[in-house]
Design a protein around this motif. Structure first.
Motif, PDB file in Angstrom:
ATOM      1  N   GLU A   1      39.761  34.860  35.711  1.00  0.00           N
ATOM      2  CA  GLU A   1      39.016  36.107  35.916  1.00  0.00           C
ATOM      3  C   GLU A   1      37.538  35.810  36.158  1.00  0.00           C
ATOM      4  O   GLU A   1      36.895  36.454  36.995  1.00  0.00           O
ATOM      5  N   SER A   2      36.985  34.831  35.449  1.00  0.00           N
ATOM      6  CA  SER A   2      35.574  34.493  35.636  1.00  0.00           C
ATOM      7  C   SER A   2      35.328  33.910  37.030  1.00  0.00           C
ATOM      8  O   SER A   2      34.299  34.190  37.651  1.00  0.00           O
ATOM      9  N   LEU A   3      36.263  33.093  37.526  1.00  0.00           N
ATOM     10  CA  LEU A   3      36.134  32.556  38.885  1.00  0.00           C
ATOM     11  C   LEU A   3      36.168  33.683  39.914  1.00  0.00           C
ATOM     12  O   LEU A   3      35.390  33.694  40.872  1.00  0.00           O
ATOM     13  N   ALA A   4      37.091  34.615  39.719  1.00  0.00           N
ATOM     14  CA  ALA A   4      37.216  35.733  40.657  1.00  0.00           C
ATOM     15  C   ALA A   4      35.972  36.603  40.633  1.00  0.00           C
ATOM     16  O   ALA A   4      35.486  37.057  41.688  1.00  0.00           O
ATOM     17  N   LEU A   5      35.426  36.848  39.453  1.00  0.00           N
ATOM     18  CA  LEU A   5      34.230  37.682  39.350  1.00  0.00           C
ATOM     19  C   LEU A   5      33.026  36.983  39.968  1.00  0.00           C
ATOM     20  O   LEU A   5      32.194  37.617  40.626  1.00  0.00           O
ATOM     21  N   ALA A   6      32.925  35.671  39.779  1.00  0.00           N
ATOM     22  CA  ALA A   6      31.824  34.921  40.387  1.00  0.00           C
ATOM     23  C   ALA A   6      31.899  34.973  41.914  1.00  0.00           C
ATOM     24  O   ALA A   6      30.881  35.155  42.588  1.00  0.00           O
ATOM     25  N   ALA A   7      33.095  34.822  42.459  1.00  0.00           N
ATOM     26  CA  ALA A   7      33.259  34.889  43.914  1.00  0.00           C
ATOM     27  C   ALA A   7      32.885  36.270  44.429  1.00  0.00           C
ATOM     28  O   ALA A   7      32.228  36.417  45.467  1.00  0.00           O
ATOM     29  N   HIS A   8      33.305  37.296  43.703  1.00  0.00           N
ATOM     30  CA  HIS A   8      32.973  38.673  44.083  1.00  0.00           C
ATOM     31  C   HIS A   8      31.463  38.904  44.022  1.00  0.00           C
ATOM     32  O   HIS A   8      30.868  39.467  44.947  1.00  0.00           O
ATOM     33  N   ALA A   9      30.836  38.462  42.920  1.00  0.00           N
ATOM     34  CA  ALA A   9      29.407  38.695  42.749  1.00  0.00           C
ATOM     35  C   ALA A   9      28.595  37.958  43.806  1.00  0.00           C
ATOM     36  O   ALA A   9      27.621  38.502  44.347  1.00  0.00           O
TER      37      ALA A   9
END
Length: 220
Positions: A136-144
């Motif tokens: 989830e943290s990887l996905a949020l970083a990519a989104h941000a």
């Protein structure tokens, strides 16, 4: 399991946010993982508890062979999520590898006794309460990174000086040593793992993603 044909297009495991599901299925690649079930009897003979082998096998069934884009910290994180032989330390109990590092590192990525995803450095340091939280943290970083109009890197003492009073934690990343915070127009990722695990405060780092509207704050 290892002998079955495999599609390089991964299917996201159940229980993740829609953002993380999209991230896995659009940015990830599934490669052939090792079938650790074939080591079961040998590991038992070497004194590894059956329950620990089952934990590693469950991880492999859920995450094994999944390659994701590099993390923005920890030198990109594991190259491929992949379990291996459980090991015991007197202080922490049983853990098992979560996947090989992309480069030579002073620590390894491990799944701890309680299922946390973390690094085994000078000390065991859980980053997220589960592998789901790491993904989830990887996905949020990519989104941000995609949607922020400004990205600010903060290091050392400036991280502890951040005012998070009007921010709320992002629950899906299941933060332990690392954490994500959501404000009215920004997201903040705080990476404490190396500072804690290596006893190296100079490694403390945070990334501030600014200029986000309501939809982009939550990632869809």
């Amino acid at each position: 399991m290892a002998d079955q044909p495999i599609s390089p297009v991964p299917v996201a495991p159940a229980g993740l946010s829609r953002r993380a599901q999209r991230f896995i299925e659009t940015e990830g690649i599934r490669v052939r993982q090792q079938d650790i079930r074939r080591y079961h009897d040998a590991w038992i003979e070497h004194g590894i508890p059956a329950a620990e082998i089952e934990r590693a096998t469950a991880f492999q069934d859920r995450w094994g062979g999944l390659a994701l884009p590099p993390a923005p910290f920890y030198e990109g994180g594991p190259r491929i999520l992949d379990a291996d032989c459980p090991e015991e330390t007197p202080a922490e109990g049983w853990s098992f590898p979560a996947g090989d590092c992309r480069v030579s590192m002073a620590y390894s990525f491990m799944i701890g006794p309680d299922g946390a995803f973390g690094i085994d450095a000078n000390r065991w340091t859980p980053l997220h309460a589960s592998t789901d939280g790491w993904v989830e943290s990887l996905a949020l970083a990519a989104h941000a990174r995609r949607w922020a109009t400004t990205v600010t890197r903060v290091t050392r003492n400036a991280v502890d000086a951040l005012d998070l009073g009007e921010f709320e934690p992002v629950p899906e990343v299941q933060g332990v040593t690392d954490s994500w915070w959501r404000g009215k127009d920004s997201l903040i990722a705080v990476y404490r793992g190396e500072a804690v695990g290596l006893g190296a405060p100079q490694c403390l780092e945070a990334h501030i993603y600014g200029g986000l509207d309501e939809w982009r704050l939550h990632g869809g």
